[in-house]
Design a protein around this motif. Structure first.
Motif, PDB file in Angstrom:
ATOM      1  N   GLU A 155       2.758  31.946  -1.520  1.00  0.00           N
ATOM      2  CA  GLU A 155       2.006  31.476  -0.363  1.00  0.00           C
ATOM      3  C   GLU A 155       0.825  32.414  -0.175  1.00  0.00           C
ATOM      4  N   TRP A 156      -0.336  31.831   0.067  1.00  0.00           N
ATOM      5  CA  TRP A 156      -1.574  32.596   0.159  1.00  0.00           C
ATOM      6  C   TRP A 156      -2.236  32.395   1.506  1.00  0.00           C
ATOM      7  N   ASN A 157      -2.871  33.455   2.003  1.00  0.00           N
ATOM      8  CA  ASN A 157      -3.811  33.300   3.095  1.00  0.00           C
ATOM      9  C   ASN A 157      -5.051  32.660   2.501  1.00  0.00           C
ATOM     10  N   VAL A 158      -5.668  31.763   3.234  1.00  0.00           N
ATOM     11  CA  VAL A 158      -6.889  31.120   2.747  1.00  0.00           C
ATOM     12  C   VAL A 158      -7.838  30.892   3.916  1.00  0.00           C
ATOM     13  N   ARG A 159      -9.103  31.100   3.639  1.00  0.00           N
ATOM     14  CA  ARG A 159     -10.151  30.760   4.597  1.00  0.00           C
ATOM     15  C   ARG A 159     -11.107  29.806   3.886  1.00  0.00           C
ATOM     16  N   VAL A 160     -11.378  28.684   4.525  1.00  0.00           N
ATOM     17  CA  VAL A 160     -12.314  27.704   3.995  1.00  0.00           C
ATOM     18  C   VAL A 160     -13.537  27.699   4.901  1.00  0.00           C
ATOM     19  N   ASP A 161     -14.689  27.981   4.321  1.00  0.00           N
ATOM     20  CA  ASP A 161     -15.963  27.952   5.048  1.00  0.00           C
ATOM     21  C   ASP A 161     -16.768  26.769   4.543  1.00  0.00           C
ATOM     22  N   TRP A 162     -17.492  26.119   5.445  1.00  0.00           N
ATOM     23  CA  TRP A 162     -18.255  24.925   5.088  1.00  0.00           C
ATOM     24  C   TRP A 162     -19.641  24.981   5.723  1.00  0.00           C
ATOM     25  N   TRP A 163     -20.661  24.767   4.882  1.00  0.00           N
ATOM     26  CA  TRP A 163     -22.043  24.688   5.335  1.00  0.00           C
ATOM     27  C   TRP A 163     -22.714  23.502   4.656  1.00  0.00           C
ATOM     28  N   SER A 164     -23.749  22.971   5.286  1.00  0.00           N
ATOM     29  CA  SER A 164     -24.626  22.068   4.534  1.00  0.00           C
ATOM     30  C   SER A 164     -25.456  22.973   3.634  1.00  0.00           C
ATOM     31  N   LEU A 165     -25.954  22.439   2.542  1.00  0.00           N
ATOM     32  CA  LEU A 165     -26.773  23.245   1.641  1.00  0.00           C
ATOM     33  C   LEU A 165     -27.996  23.781   2.379  1.00  0.00           C
ATOM     34  N   ARG A 166     -28.571  22.980   3.259  1.00  0.00           N
ATOM     35  CA  ARG A 166     -29.729  23.420   4.054  1.00  0.00           C
ATOM     36  C   ARG A 166     -29.368  24.650   4.889  1.00  0.00           C
ATOM     37  N   GLU A 167     -28.181  24.657   5.519  1.00  0.00           N
ATOM     38  CA  GLU A 167     -27.744  25.804   6.325  1.00  0.00           C
ATOM     39  C   GLU A 167     -27.528  27.045   5.472  1.00  0.00           C
ATOM     40  N   ALA A 168     -27.097  26.858   4.222  1.00  0.00           N
ATOM     41  CA  ALA A 168     -26.772  27.983   3.342  1.00  0.00           C
ATOM     42  C   ALA A 168     -28.006  28.632   2.727  1.00  0.00           C
ATOM     43  N   LEU A 169     -29.116  27.927   2.717  1.00  0.00           N
ATOM     44  CA  LEU A 169     -30.339  28.466   2.103  1.00  0.00           C
ATOM     45  C   LEU A 169     -31.020  29.481   3.003  1.00  0.00           C
ATOM     46  N   ARG A 170     -31.768  30.358   2.385  1.00  0.00           N
ATOM     47  CA  ARG A 170     -32.621  31.258   3.152  1.00  0.00           C
ATOM     48  C   ARG A 170     -33.663  30.400   3.870  1.00  0.00           C
TER      49      ARG A 170
END
Length: 151
Positions: free
Chosen positions: A117-132
């Motif tokens: 069993e693992w701890n897991v964190r899932v993060d989600w962004w739109s590509l636009r949000e992830a860009l500089r």
């Protein structure tokens, strides 16, 4: 905390059903992500955890840029849209899963330990949000999903 392993992959579709433990294909009796019943009360509205998988049913626009990471401890720094919990993976190997009729194969990420069993964190962004910011002014499509695992 230390990053032990990482893998990037791309699902070139406008939807992703989730991430499944590959033990569902290899080990008799092990469920896969397709057997996780959608639950609004177990996780955020965009994710339902279950044995051997994370059901996401995310719709575009695609493509989906995936990042898997194995850490020796909680890496911290969750995104604004994230979920943290625990998931059991029978084989310790996982990959993206889609409902695409062509059954495309996506990159396999090995957590290095089966039946855990693992701890897991899932993060989600739109590509636009992830860009500089200087790049986000251009037309971009897609989603970014980061899966961080630790003991």
């Amino acid at each position: 905390m230390r990053l032990i392993a990482g893998l990037s992959d791309v699902v070139p579709l406008d939807s992703i059903y989730g991430v499944t433990g590959l033990g569902a294909f290899d080990l008799p009796g092990e469920p896969g992500v397709w057997e996780i019943e959608w639950k609004q009360d177990d996780g955020p509205s965009w994710l339902t955890p279950g044995r051997n998988g994370l059901r996401m049913t995310q719709y575009g626009p695609g493509p989906f840029h995936l990042r898997y990471e194995l850490w020796d401890a909680d890496p911290g720094d969750p995104a604004e849209r994230s979920w943290t919990g625990r998931v059991h993976f029978a084989s310790g190997r996982l990959a993206a899963y889609t409902l695409d009729e062509e059954n495309e194969t996506y990159e396999e990420f090995d957590l290095g330990r089966a039946g855990a069993e693992w701890n897991v964190r899932v993060d989600w962004w739109s590509l636009r949000e992830a860009l500089r910011p200087e790049f986000a002014v251009h037309e971009v499509r897609g989603q970014v999903l980061r899966f961080r695992f630790w003991p």
